[in-house]
Design a protein around this motif. Structure first.
Motif, PDB file in Angstrom:
ATOM      1  N   SER A 139     -30.759  45.443   9.853  1.00  0.00           N
ATOM      2  CA  SER A 139     -30.289  45.387  11.236  1.00  0.00           C
ATOM      3  C   SER A 139     -29.154  44.391  11.389  1.00  0.00           C
ATOM      4  CB  SER A 139     -31.452  45.005  12.163  1.00  0.00           C
ATOM      5  OG  SER A 139     -32.479  45.962  12.099  1.00  0.00           O
ATOM      6  N   THR A 140     -29.239  43.275  10.661  1.00  0.00           N
ATOM      7  CA  THR A 140     -28.181  42.277  10.735  1.00  0.00           C
ATOM      8  C   THR A 140     -26.876  42.825  10.166  1.00  0.00           C
ATOM      9  OG1 THR A 140     -29.833  40.519  10.510  1.00  0.00           O
ATOM     10  CG2 THR A 140     -27.535  39.938  10.083  1.00  0.00           C
ATOM     11  N   VAL A 141     -26.964  43.561   9.036  1.00  0.00           N
ATOM     12  CA  VAL A 141     -25.763  44.142   8.422  1.00  0.00           C
ATOM     13  C   VAL A 141     -25.132  45.184   9.352  1.00  0.00           C
ATOM     14  CG1 VAL A 141     -24.930  45.532   6.497  1.00  0.00           C
ATOM     15  CG2 VAL A 141     -26.540  43.674   6.082  1.00  0.00           C
ATOM     16  N   ILE A 142     -25.965  46.060   9.946  1.00  0.00           N
ATOM     17  CA  ILE A 142     -25.438  47.092  10.854  1.00  0.00           C
ATOM     18  C   ILE A 142     -24.806  46.454  12.084  1.00  0.00           C
ATOM     19  CG2 ILE A 142     -26.065  49.029  12.339  1.00  0.00           C
ATOM     20  CD1 ILE A 142     -28.219  49.761  10.335  1.00  0.00           C
ATOM     21  N   MET A 143     -25.455  45.421  12.620  1.00  0.00           N
ATOM     22  CA  MET A 143     -24.916  44.742  13.785  1.00  0.00           C
ATOM     23  C   MET A 143     -23.578  44.095  13.468  1.00  0.00           C
ATOM     24  SD  MET A 143     -24.635  41.488  15.328  1.00  0.00           S
ATOM     25  CE  MET A 143     -25.904  40.492  14.521  1.00  0.00           C
ATOM     26  N   ARG A 144     -23.493  43.472  12.295  1.00  0.00           N
ATOM     27  CA  ARG A 144     -22.241  42.824  11.885  1.00  0.00           C
ATOM     28  C   ARG A 144     -21.130  43.861  11.691  1.00  0.00           C
ATOM     29  NH1 ARG A 144     -18.756  38.851  12.287  1.00  0.00           N
ATOM     30  NH2 ARG A 144     -17.578  38.468  10.370  1.00  0.00           N
ATOM     31  N   ILE A 172     -19.609  50.907  22.509  1.00  0.00           N
ATOM     32  CA  ILE A 172     -19.761  50.056  21.329  1.00  0.00           C
ATOM     33  C   ILE A 172     -20.407  48.728  21.707  1.00  0.00           C
ATOM     34  CG2 ILE A 172     -18.508  48.820  19.520  1.00  0.00           C
ATOM     35  CD1 ILE A 172     -16.509  51.073  19.460  1.00  0.00           C
ATOM     36  N   ALA A 173     -20.029  48.173  22.876  1.00  0.00           N
ATOM     37  CA  ALA A 173     -20.638  46.912  23.315  1.00  0.00           C
ATOM     38  C   ALA A 173     -22.137  47.071  23.542  1.00  0.00           C
ATOM     39  CB  ALA A 173     -19.949  46.437  24.591  1.00  0.00           C
ATOM     40  N   LEU A 174     -22.557  48.199  24.131  1.00  0.00           N
ATOM     41  CA  LEU A 174     -23.978  48.435  24.335  1.00  0.00           C
ATOM     42  C   LEU A 174     -24.714  48.577  23.009  1.00  0.00           C
ATOM     43  CD1 LEU A 174     -23.891  50.939  27.352  1.00  0.00           C
ATOM     44  CD2 LEU A 174     -24.507  48.510  27.394  1.00  0.00           C
ATOM     45  N   VAL A 175     -24.072  49.266  22.043  1.00  0.00           N
ATOM     46  CA  VAL A 175     -24.696  49.414  20.723  1.00  0.00           C
ATOM     47  C   VAL A 175     -24.865  48.055  20.058  1.00  0.00           C
ATOM     48  CG1 VAL A 175     -24.365  50.347  18.403  1.00  0.00           C
ATOM     49  CG2 VAL A 175     -23.914  51.779  20.399  1.00  0.00           C
ATOM     50  N   VAL A 176     -23.805  47.229  20.138  1.00  0.00           N
ATOM     51  CA  VAL A 176     -23.873  45.893  19.523  1.00  0.00           C
ATOM     52  C   VAL A 176     -24.949  45.046  20.184  1.00  0.00           C
ATOM     53  CG1 VAL A 176     -22.602  43.741  19.167  1.00  0.00           C
ATOM     54  CG2 VAL A 176     -21.485  45.936  18.730  1.00  0.00           C
ATOM     55  N   LEU A 177     -25.041  45.092  21.515  1.00  0.00           N
ATOM     56  CA  LEU A 177     -26.070  44.324  22.219  1.00  0.00           C
ATOM     57  C   LEU A 177     -27.470  44.813  21.861  1.00  0.00           C
ATOM     58  CD1 LEU A 177     -24.462  43.925  25.770  1.00  0.00           C
ATOM     59  CD2 LEU A 177     -24.704  42.186  23.986  1.00  0.00           C
ATOM     60  N   GLY A 178     -27.618  46.125  21.760  1.00  0.00           N
ATOM     61  CA  GLY A 178     -28.922  46.658  21.371  1.00  0.00           C
ATOM     62  C   GLY A 178     -29.328  46.240  19.973  1.00  0.00           C
ATOM     63  N   LEU A 179     -28.388  46.332  19.027  1.00  0.00           N
ATOM     64  CA  LEU A 179     -28.677  45.909  17.660  1.00  0.00           C
ATOM     65  C   LEU A 179     -28.957  44.408  17.595  1.00  0.00           C
ATOM     66  CD1 LEU A 179     -26.007  47.974  15.674  1.00  0.00           C
ATOM     67  CD2 LEU A 179     -28.484  48.342  15.714  1.00  0.00           C
ATOM     68  N   LEU A 180     -28.220  43.638  18.399  1.00  0.00           N
ATOM     69  CA  LEU A 180     -28.454  42.198  18.425  1.00  0.00           C
ATOM     70  C   LEU A 180     -29.861  41.883  18.932  1.00  0.00           C
ATOM     71  CD1 LEU A 180     -27.199  39.395  18.009  1.00  0.00           C
ATOM     72  CD2 LEU A 180     -26.410  39.473  20.377  1.00  0.00           C
ATOM     73  N   PHE A 181     -30.307  42.627  19.937  1.00  0.00           N
ATOM     74  CA  PHE A 181     -31.658  42.417  20.465  1.00  0.00           C
ATOM     75  C   PHE A 181     -32.706  42.783  19.410  1.00  0.00           C
ATOM     76  CE2 PHE A 181     -35.386  44.294  22.549  1.00  0.00           C
ATOM     77  CZ  PHE A 181     -35.848  43.192  23.246  1.00  0.00           C
ATOM     78  N   VAL A 182     -32.538  43.952  18.779  1.00  0.00           N
ATOM     79  CA  VAL A 182     -33.495  44.388  17.763  1.00  0.00           C
ATOM     80  C   VAL A 182     -33.523  43.410  16.594  1.00  0.00           C
ATOM     81  CG1 VAL A 182     -34.042  46.214  16.110  1.00  0.00           C
ATOM     82  CG2 VAL A 182     -33.335  46.802  18.441  1.00  0.00           C
ATOM     83  N   CYS A 183     -32.316  42.997  16.176  1.00  0.00           N
ATOM     84  CA  CYS A 183     -32.221  42.057  15.061  1.00  0.00           C
ATOM     85  C   CYS A 183     -32.909  40.729  15.399  1.00  0.00           C
ATOM     86  CB  CYS A 183     -30.762  41.830  14.706  1.00  0.00           C
ATOM     87  SG  CYS A 183     -30.483  40.689  13.331  1.00  0.00           S
ATOM     88  N   GLY A 184     -32.692  40.237  16.620  1.00  0.00           N
ATOM     89  CA  GLY A 184     -33.323  38.980  17.031  1.00  0.00           C
ATOM     90  C   GLY A 184     -34.836  39.083  17.062  1.00  0.00           C
TER      91      GLY A 184
END
Length: 273
Positions: free
Chosen positions: A243-248, A197-209
């Motif tokens: 992406s922001t909603v999914i990351m959140r 889950i941490a890797l998924v969150v970091l990946g989404l955070l990178f894509v979102c950024g």
């Protein structure tokens, strides 16, 4: 001990057995080299010795042929005709399995294939299902031999009981090792879930950024004049919001998987404090 019961001969000691490898009262499997083995003895639960009045033990074997029978003869049988009549009336065959009851009085080898006459009256011993002769002269001899057979079982049980501390210690050690492995696997599985889950969150955070950075770059570019470029900018804005909603959502889900004793930080105050 469990292996010795499964792979050993505990049933032979408890239920009795004949001279051909069959356990009385059980459905048996064929034994190589024993032509009369592998018979269904479900209804034949008693052990009958063909020469019970002169029974002797030679090591772990007896000098008399043992058969599995459905019932013990309760009256004395003086002739082969009476043995045959007993077999026909009670379904309990006192001669070797290969000899049909109709040939008890006709076969020339019946004397060696049938019990020694006269056959004394007998009753089944309740623990080991042996047909015990009831005449005094036969009973005294048979009881002494049976006692030696019972002593063999007692020696086996005493050997198990003498090592009960070792057996108990190994059982406790196996239980503790199993519990330790179970908790270890449970911890590892939980750790793997958190890492994933941490890797998924970091990946989404990178894509979102990256998407928000590109959108910011497009909005500050004064050279955007074509409609297709404006549509691309709006599309990029939509992807950034999604992406922001999914990351959140993924971050909130990760926080719900935290241990109960671990404090949960509220994201509303994470940037302000």
């Amino acid at each position: 001990m469990g292996y010795s019961v499964v792979a050993g001969a505990a049933g032979r000691l408890l239920f009795g057995y004949d001279s051909f490898g069959n356990v009385c009262g059980k459905k048996n499997s064929p034994v190589e080299g024993a032509p009369l083995s592998g018979q269904d003895m479900t209804l034949k639960k008693h052990v009958f010795f063909m020469n019970s009045c002169s029974l002797e033990a030679k090591g772990v074997k007896f000098n008399s042929t043992a058969l599995c029978v459905s019932s013990c003869p309760e009256e004395q049988l003086d002739t082969l005709e009476e043995v045959q009549l007993f077999a026909n009336n009670n379904g309990s065959f006192l001669c070797v399995y290969s000899l049909n009851s109709f040939n008890y009085t006709q076969n020339s080898d019946a004397d060696s294939l049938c019990p020694k006459l006269p056959v004394p009256p007998s009753k089944s011993f309740p623990l080991f299902n042996r047909c015990i002769p009831q005449t005094p002269e036969c009973y005294s001899l048979f009881a002494s031999v049976l006692k030696n057979d019972v002593d063999t079982l007692h020696r086996i049980l005493s050997g198990i009981m003498s090592g009960r501390d070792t057996v108990l210690g190994l059982c406790i050690f196996a239980l503790a090792l199993s519990l330790a492995m179970m908790f270890t696997f449970r911890f590892i599985s939980t750790l793997l879930v958190h890492i994933f889950i941490a890797l998924v969150v970091l990946g989404l955070l990178f894509v979102c950024g990256v998407q928000w950075w590109l959108y910011y770059d497009y909005t500050n570019d004064l050279s955007i004049e074509l409609d297709t470029e404006r549509e691309n900018m709006e599309c990029l804005l939509g992807f950034a919001i999604i992406s922001t909603v999914i990351m959140r959502t993924s971050r909130l889900h990760r926080e719900t998987l935290m241990e109960p004793g671990e404090p949960m930080r509220d994201s509303r105050y994470s940037c302000g404090n």
